[in-house]
Design a protein around this motif. Sequence first.
Motif, PDB file in Angstrom:
ATOM      1  N   ALA A   1       4.896  17.821  14.842  1.00 21.40           N
ATOM      2  CA  ALA A   1       4.906  16.697  13.895  1.00 21.40           C
ATOM      3  C   ALA A   1       4.003  15.577  14.407  1.00 21.40           C
ATOM      4  O   ALA A   1       3.248  14.992  13.627  1.00 21.40           O
ATOM      5  CB  ALA A   1       6.344  16.192  13.710  1.00 21.40           C
ATOM      6  N   ALA A   2       4.075  15.274  15.689  1.00 18.07           N
ATOM      7  CA  ALA A   2       3.214  14.216  16.252  1.00 18.07           C
ATOM      8  C   ALA A   2       1.752  14.583  16.115  1.00 18.07           C
ATOM      9  O   ALA A   2       0.921  13.740  15.748  1.00 18.07           O
ATOM     10  CB  ALA A   2       3.589  13.980  17.722  1.00 18.07           C
ATOM     11  N   ARG A   3       1.418  15.839  16.382  1.00 13.53           N
ATOM     12  CA  ARG A   3       0.029  16.286  16.229  1.00 13.53           C
ATOM     13  C   ARG A   3      -0.427  16.199  14.775  1.00 13.53           C
ATOM     14  O   ARG A   3      -1.569  15.836  14.479  1.00 13.53           O
ATOM     15  CB  ARG A   3      -0.129  17.707  16.757  1.00 13.53           C
ATOM     16  N   PHE A   4       0.465  16.559  13.852  1.00  9.66           N
ATOM     17  CA  PHE A   4       0.122  16.482  12.426  1.00  9.66           C
ATOM     18  C   PHE A   4      -0.155  15.036  12.030  1.00  9.66           C
ATOM     19  O   PHE A   4      -1.160  14.746  11.373  1.00  9.66           O
ATOM     20  CB  PHE A   4       1.263  17.062  11.565  1.00  9.66           C
ATOM     21  N   ILE A   5       0.708  14.115  12.446  1.00  8.57           N
ATOM     22  CA  ILE A   5       0.510  12.701  12.120  1.00  8.57           C
ATOM     23  C   ILE A   5      -0.800  12.198  12.701  1.00  8.57           C
ATOM     24  O   ILE A   5      -1.565  11.495  12.029  1.00  8.57           O
ATOM     25  CB  ILE A   5       1.705  11.858  12.598  1.00  8.57           C
TER      26      ILE A   5
ATOM     27  N   GLY B   1       1.628  18.955   3.060  1.00  6.08           N
ATOM     28  CA  GLY B   1       1.170  17.735   3.708  1.00  6.08           C
ATOM     29  C   GLY B   1       1.159  16.561   2.752  1.00  6.08           C
ATOM     30  O   GLY B   1       1.670  16.642   1.634  1.00  6.08           O
ATOM     31  N   PHE B   2       0.575  15.470   3.196  1.00  7.21           N
ATOM     32  CA  PHE B   2       0.502  14.246   2.393  1.00  7.21           C
ATOM     33  C   PHE B   2      -0.544  14.439   1.304  1.00  7.21           C
ATOM     34  O   PHE B   2      -1.720  14.219   1.509  1.00  7.21           O
ATOM     35  CB  PHE B   2       0.116  13.053   3.267  1.00  7.21           C
ATOM     36  N   SER B   3      -0.115  14.859   0.143  1.00  7.22           N
ATOM     37  CA  SER B   3      -1.036  15.172  -0.948  1.00  7.22           C
ATOM     38  C   SER B   3      -0.590  14.466  -2.215  1.00  7.22           C
ATOM     39  O   SER B   3       0.596  14.313  -2.485  1.00  7.22           O
ATOM     40  CB  SER B   3      -1.052  16.680  -1.181  1.00  7.22           C
ATOM     41  N   SER B   4      -1.572  14.053  -3.003  1.00  2.45           N
ATOM     42  CA  SER B   4      -1.240  13.448  -4.295  1.00  2.45           C
ATOM     43  C   SER B   4      -0.662  14.487  -5.251  1.00  2.45           C
ATOM     44  O   SER B   4      -0.074  14.151  -6.269  1.00  2.45           O
ATOM     45  CB  SER B   4      -2.476  12.794  -4.915  1.00  2.45           C
TER      46      SER B   4
ATOM     47  N   GLY C   1       0.838  -1.190   0.000  1.00  2.11           N
ATOM     48  CA  GLY C   1       0.000   0.000   0.000  1.00  2.11           C
ATOM     49  C   GLY C   1       0.867   1.232   0.000  1.00  2.11           C
ATOM     50  O   GLY C   1       2.089   1.136   0.070  1.00  2.11           O
ATOM     51  N   PRO C   2       0.242   2.377  -0.039  1.00  2.00           N
ATOM     52  CA  PRO C   2       1.044   3.602  -0.067  1.00  2.00           C
ATOM     53  C   PRO C   2       1.768   3.827   1.257  1.00  2.00           C
ATOM     54  O   PRO C   2       1.239   3.549   2.327  1.00  2.00           O
ATOM     55  CB  PRO C   2       0.022   4.700  -0.324  1.00  2.00           C
ATOM     56  N   ASP C   3       2.980   4.308   1.169  1.00  2.00           N
ATOM     57  CA  ASP C   3       3.762   4.684   2.343  1.00  2.00           C
ATOM     58  C   ASP C   3       3.704   6.195   2.488  1.00  2.00           C
ATOM     59  O   ASP C   3       3.577   6.926   1.509  1.00  2.00           O
ATOM     60  CB  ASP C   3       5.223   4.246   2.194  1.00  2.00           C
ATOM     61  N   HIS C   4       3.792   6.659   3.721  1.00  2.00           N
ATOM     62  CA  HIS C   4       3.787   8.085   4.021  1.00  2.00           C
ATOM     63  C   HIS C   4       5.070   8.424   4.768  1.00  2.00           C
ATOM     64  O   HIS C   4       5.427   7.734   5.720  1.00  2.00           O
ATOM     65  CB  HIS C   4       2.573   8.454   4.869  1.00  2.00           C
ATOM     66  N   TYR C   5       5.738   9.476   4.330  1.00  2.00           N
ATOM     67  CA  TYR C   5       7.004   9.903   4.934  1.00  2.00           C
ATOM     68  C   TYR C   5       6.875  11.362   5.337  1.00  2.00           C
ATOM     69  O   TYR C   5       6.538  12.209   4.512  1.00  2.00           O
ATOM     70  CB  TYR C   5       8.157   9.761   3.939  1.00  2.00           C
ATOM     71  N   LEU C   6       7.155  11.645   6.610  1.00  2.00           N
ATOM     72  CA  LEU C   6       7.164  13.015   7.094  1.00  2.00           C
ATOM     73  C   LEU C   6       8.600  13.393   7.406  1.00  2.00           C
ATOM     74  O   LEU C   6       9.236  12.766   8.240  1.00  2.00           O
ATOM     75  CB  LEU C   6       6.307  13.169   8.361  1.00  2.00           C
ATOM     76  N   PHE C   7       9.098  14.398   6.719  1.00  2.00           N
ATOM     77  CA  PHE C   7      10.437  14.913   6.993  1.00  2.00           C
ATOM     78  C   PHE C   7      10.295  16.137   7.885  1.00  2.00           C
ATOM     79  O   PHE C   7       9.558  17.063   7.549  1.00  2.00           O
ATOM     80  CB  PHE C   7      11.152  15.296   5.692  1.00  2.00           C
ATOM     81  N   VAL C   8      10.978  16.119   9.013  1.00  2.00           N
ATOM     82  CA  VAL C   8      11.005  17.258   9.931  1.00  2.00           C
ATOM     83  C   VAL C   8      12.424  17.812   9.853  1.00  2.00           C
ATOM     84  O   VAL C   8      13.368  17.180  10.303  1.00  2.00           O
ATOM     85  CB  VAL C   8      10.630  16.841  11.364  1.00  2.00           C
TER      86      VAL C   8
END
Length: 125
Positions: A117-121, A85-88, A31-38
């Motif tokens: 970052a934790a709140r965003f996730i 953010g996590f956008s196509s 499935g799709p993976d999500h990566y957040l860079f801080v």
Amino acid sequence: MAEKTPEGCVCSKPLEEQQKEQEPIATAPAGPDHYLFVIDASESMAQDGKIKEMRKQISDFARRLNISDRIAVMTFAEKPTLLFGFSSESTPESIDKVMRKIKPRGATNGDLALLTAARFIDSVS
């Protein structure tokens, strides 16, 4: 356990360990993976080309993703800022364009960045 042979000692793993190694390993569902860079965007990152190298690494990373994977980027100095953010709509080209706008400034406030970052996730989960 070790066994003596004319050539010397031969070590082998106990039978239980050998059996465990042969068991199939569970894999994560596809499935799709999500990566957040801080990203630290404080003044200290202006030294030694750190910001430039970070931009390059994230842009290169974005180009290797599957089409369904998503990236979000947050910078922090005095305060955290979500660049996207996590956008196509976050294509490698648009990510690269936003990454070029990062300018090092201010002091580091990593604690606030991690909390944000934790709140965003949590908000997108």
